[in-house]
Design a protein around this motif. Structure first.
Motif, short mmCIF file in Angstrom:
data_model
loop_
_atom_site.label_atom_id
_atom_site.label_comp_id
_atom_site.label_asym_id
_atom_site.label_seq_id
_atom_site.Cartn_x
_atom_site.Cartn_y
_atom_site.Cartn_z
N GLU A 203 -26.03 -8.55 -13.00
CA GLU A 203 -24.80 -7.79 -12.78
C GLU A 203 -23.72 -8.61 -12.08
OE1 GLU A 203 -25.75 -4.25 -10.61
OE2 GLU A 203 -27.41 -3.74 -11.93
N VAL A 204 -24.07 -9.77 -11.57
CA VAL A 204 -23.15 -10.54 -10.73
C VAL A 204 -21.87 -10.91 -11.48
CG1 VAL A 204 -22.83 -12.71 -9.48
CG2 VAL A 204 -24.91 -11.37 -9.15
N ASP A 205 -21.98 -11.42 -12.69
CA ASP A 205 -20.78 -11.85 -13.43
C ASP A 205 -19.79 -10.70 -13.61
OD1 ASP A 205 -21.63 -14.49 -13.63
OD2 ASP A 205 -22.52 -14.21 -15.61
N SER A 206 -20.28 -9.52 -13.98
CA SER A 206 -19.36 -8.39 -14.19
C SER A 206 -18.78 -7.93 -12.85
CB SER A 206 -20.05 -7.25 -14.93
OG SER A 206 -21.12 -6.74 -14.18
N LEU A 207 -19.57 -7.96 -11.78
CA LEU A 207 -19.05 -7.60 -10.46
C LEU A 207 -17.99 -8.60 -10.01
CD1 LEU A 207 -22.35 -6.55 -8.67
CD2 LEU A 207 -20.46 -5.04 -9.33
N MET A 208 -18.23 -9.87 -10.26
CA MET A 208 -17.27 -10.91 -9.87
C MET A 208 -15.96 -10.78 -10.65
SD MET A 208 -18.44 -12.90 -7.43
CE MET A 208 -17.78 -14.55 -7.56
N ALA A 209 -16.05 -10.32 -11.90
CA ALA A 209 -14.84 -10.11 -12.69
C ALA A 209 -14.00 -8.97 -12.10
CB ALA A 209 -15.20 -9.80 -14.14
N GLN A 210 -14.67 -7.98 -11.51
CA GLN A 210 -13.96 -6.86 -10.89
C GLN A 210 -13.41 -7.24 -9.52
OE1 GLN A 210 -16.61 -3.48 -10.73
NE2 GLN A 210 -17.12 -3.68 -12.89
N GLN A 211 -14.26 -7.90 -8.72
CA GLN A 211 -13.86 -8.33 -7.38
C GLN A 211 -14.65 -9.57 -6.99
OE1 GLN A 211 -14.56 -5.49 -4.23
NE2 GLN A 211 -13.47 -6.71 -2.74
N ALA A 212 -13.97 -10.69 -6.93
CA ALA A 212 -14.64 -11.95 -6.59
C ALA A 212 -14.91 -12.00 -5.09
CB ALA A 212 -13.78 -13.13 -7.02
N LYS A 213 -16.15 -12.32 -4.74
CA LYS A 213 -16.57 -12.49 -3.35
C LYS A 213 -17.66 -13.55 -3.32
CE LYS A 213 -17.57 -7.60 -2.82
NZ LYS A 213 -18.11 -6.56 -1.94
N PRO A 214 -17.98 -14.04 -2.13
CA PRO A 214 -19.11 -14.97 -2.04
C PRO A 214 -20.40 -14.28 -2.51
CG PRO A 214 -17.84 -14.99 0.00
CD PRO A 214 -17.31 -13.86 -0.85
N ILE A 215 -21.34 -15.09 -2.97
CA ILE A 215 -22.63 -14.60 -3.46
C ILE A 215 -23.72 -15.24 -2.61
CG2 ILE A 215 -24.16 -14.38 -5.45
CD1 ILE A 215 -21.62 -15.21 -7.15
N LEU A 216 -24.52 -14.42 -1.97
CA LEU A 216 -25.64 -14.90 -1.16
C LEU A 216 -26.92 -14.59 -1.92
CD1 LEU A 216 -26.62 -16.20 1.46
CD2 LEU A 216 -26.66 -13.91 2.47
N ILE A 217 -27.64 -15.65 -2.29
CA ILE A 217 -28.83 -15.51 -3.12
C ILE A 217 -30.06 -15.94 -2.33
CG2 ILE A 217 -29.97 -16.20 -5.26
CD1 ILE A 217 -27.11 -16.86 -6.33
N LEU A 218 -31.08 -15.09 -2.37
CA LEU A 218 -32.38 -15.41 -1.80
C LEU A 218 -33.32 -15.66 -2.95
CD1 LEU A 218 -34.41 -15.63 0.55
CD2 LEU A 218 -34.72 -13.15 0.38
N LEU A 219 -33.73 -16.92 -3.12
CA LEU A 219 -34.73 -17.26 -4.13
C LEU A 219 -36.10 -17.02 -3.51
CD1 LEU A 219 -33.30 -20.67 -5.42
CD2 LEU A 219 -33.03 -18.41 -6.45
N SER A 220 -36.90 -16.20 -4.17
CA SER A 220 -38.20 -15.84 -3.61
C SER A 220 -39.20 -15.60 -4.73
CB SER A 220 -38.06 -14.59 -2.74
OG SER A 220 -37.64 -13.49 -3.52
N THR A 221 -40.43 -15.31 -4.34
CA THR A 221 -41.48 -14.93 -5.29
C THR A 221 -42.24 -13.75 -4.70
OG1 THR A 221 -43.18 -16.34 -4.32
CG2 THR A 221 -41.79 -17.33 -6.04
N ASP A 222 -42.98 -13.08 -5.54
CA ASP A 222 -43.77 -11.93 -5.07
C ASP A 222 -44.93 -12.36 -4.18
OD1 ASP A 222 -42.15 -10.17 -6.44
OD2 ASP A 222 -43.45 -10.08 -8.20
N TRP A 223 -45.48 -13.54 -4.42
CA TRP A 223 -46.66 -13.98 -3.67
C TRP A 223 -46.33 -14.66 -2.34
CZ3 TRP A 223 -46.15 -19.08 -2.83
CH2 TRP A 223 -45.44 -19.83 -3.76
#
Length: 167
Positions: A34-54
Motif C-alpha cells: 500500500e505504500v506507493d499509493s499512500l505516498m502518491a496521496q501524501q508523501a512522508k518518510p517511510i520507516l520499515i522494520l525488516l523481520s521474520t516470524d522466527w
C-alpha cells in the motif's frame, strides 16, 4: 450506598474511556503493497522494520513498539511498515516487482528485503528509514533500545517539519 456506587460507576466509565482512547493510539503497520499509493496521496518518510516470524528479537522489538507511547504519538509523521523478509508474496514497490528467492529447502528471502537491507549480510531485525523520495536516510541492523528509538522518532519529526516548510 447507591450514591457511592454511582461515583464508582462514573470512575469506572472514565477509566474505560481513557483505556479505549489509549488502545486507539497503538500503531498499526502499513502493508508494504500500500505504500506507493499512500505516498502518491501524501508523501512522508517511510520507516520499515525488516523481520521474520522466527526471530525472537524481531518479536521483542514489535512488542516494544506496540507499547511505546512516543511511537504512537509520532505515527502521523511517517508510514510504518513491518515487512516479513521471508514473505513469499510478490511485492510491487516503487514500480518494481520483488519476488521470493529460495536459499535452501523451505528457506529464502524476498528480494525487497535484500534491496532495502543494502549491501552486506541480512540481519534481523533491520530498521530502514526512507525519505519522501524513497532515498535511504538510515539503516540499522539490530534491536533499537527505547532511547535509540526516541532519537529516531525525533529525527523523523525533524524531517517532517523540514518537508512541510519546503515549497
Amino acid at each position: 450506598m447507591i450514591a457511592g456506587l454511582g461515583k464508582n460507576y462514573a470512575v469506572l466509565l472514565a477509566l474505560i474511556g481513557l483505556f479505549s482512547s489509549f488502545c486507539k493510539a497503538q500503531i498499526n503497520p502499513v502493508d508494504i503493497a500500500e505504500v506507493d499509493s499512500l505516498m502518491a496521496q501524501q508523501a512522508k518518510p517511510i520507516l520499515i522494520l525488516l523481520s521474520t516470524d522466527w526471530c525472537q528479537y524481531c518479536q521483542m522489538q514489535k512488542n516494544q513498539i506496540r507499547k511505546n507511547k512516543d511511537f504512537a504519538i509520532s505515527a502521523n509523521s511517517f508510514y510504518y511498515v513491518a515487512f516479513d523478509a521471508e514473505s513469499r508474496d510478490n511485492v510491487l514497490f516503487q514500480g518494481k516487482d520483488y519476488t521470493f528467492k529460495p536459499t535452501g529447502k523451505n528457506t529464502g528471502t524476498n528480494e525487497l528485503a535484500r534491496a532495502l537491507n543494502g549491501p552486506g549480510t541480512l540481519a534481523f531485525p533491520t530498521w530502514v528509514l526512507l525519505d519522501k523520495n524513497y532515498q535511504t536516510l538510515f539503516r540499522h541492523g539490530g534491536v533499537l533500545n527505547p532511547t535509540q528509538l526516541k532519537e529516531l522518532l525525533n529525527a523523523i519529526d525533524d524531517i517532517s517539519v523540514i518537508d512541510l516548510q519546503t515549497p
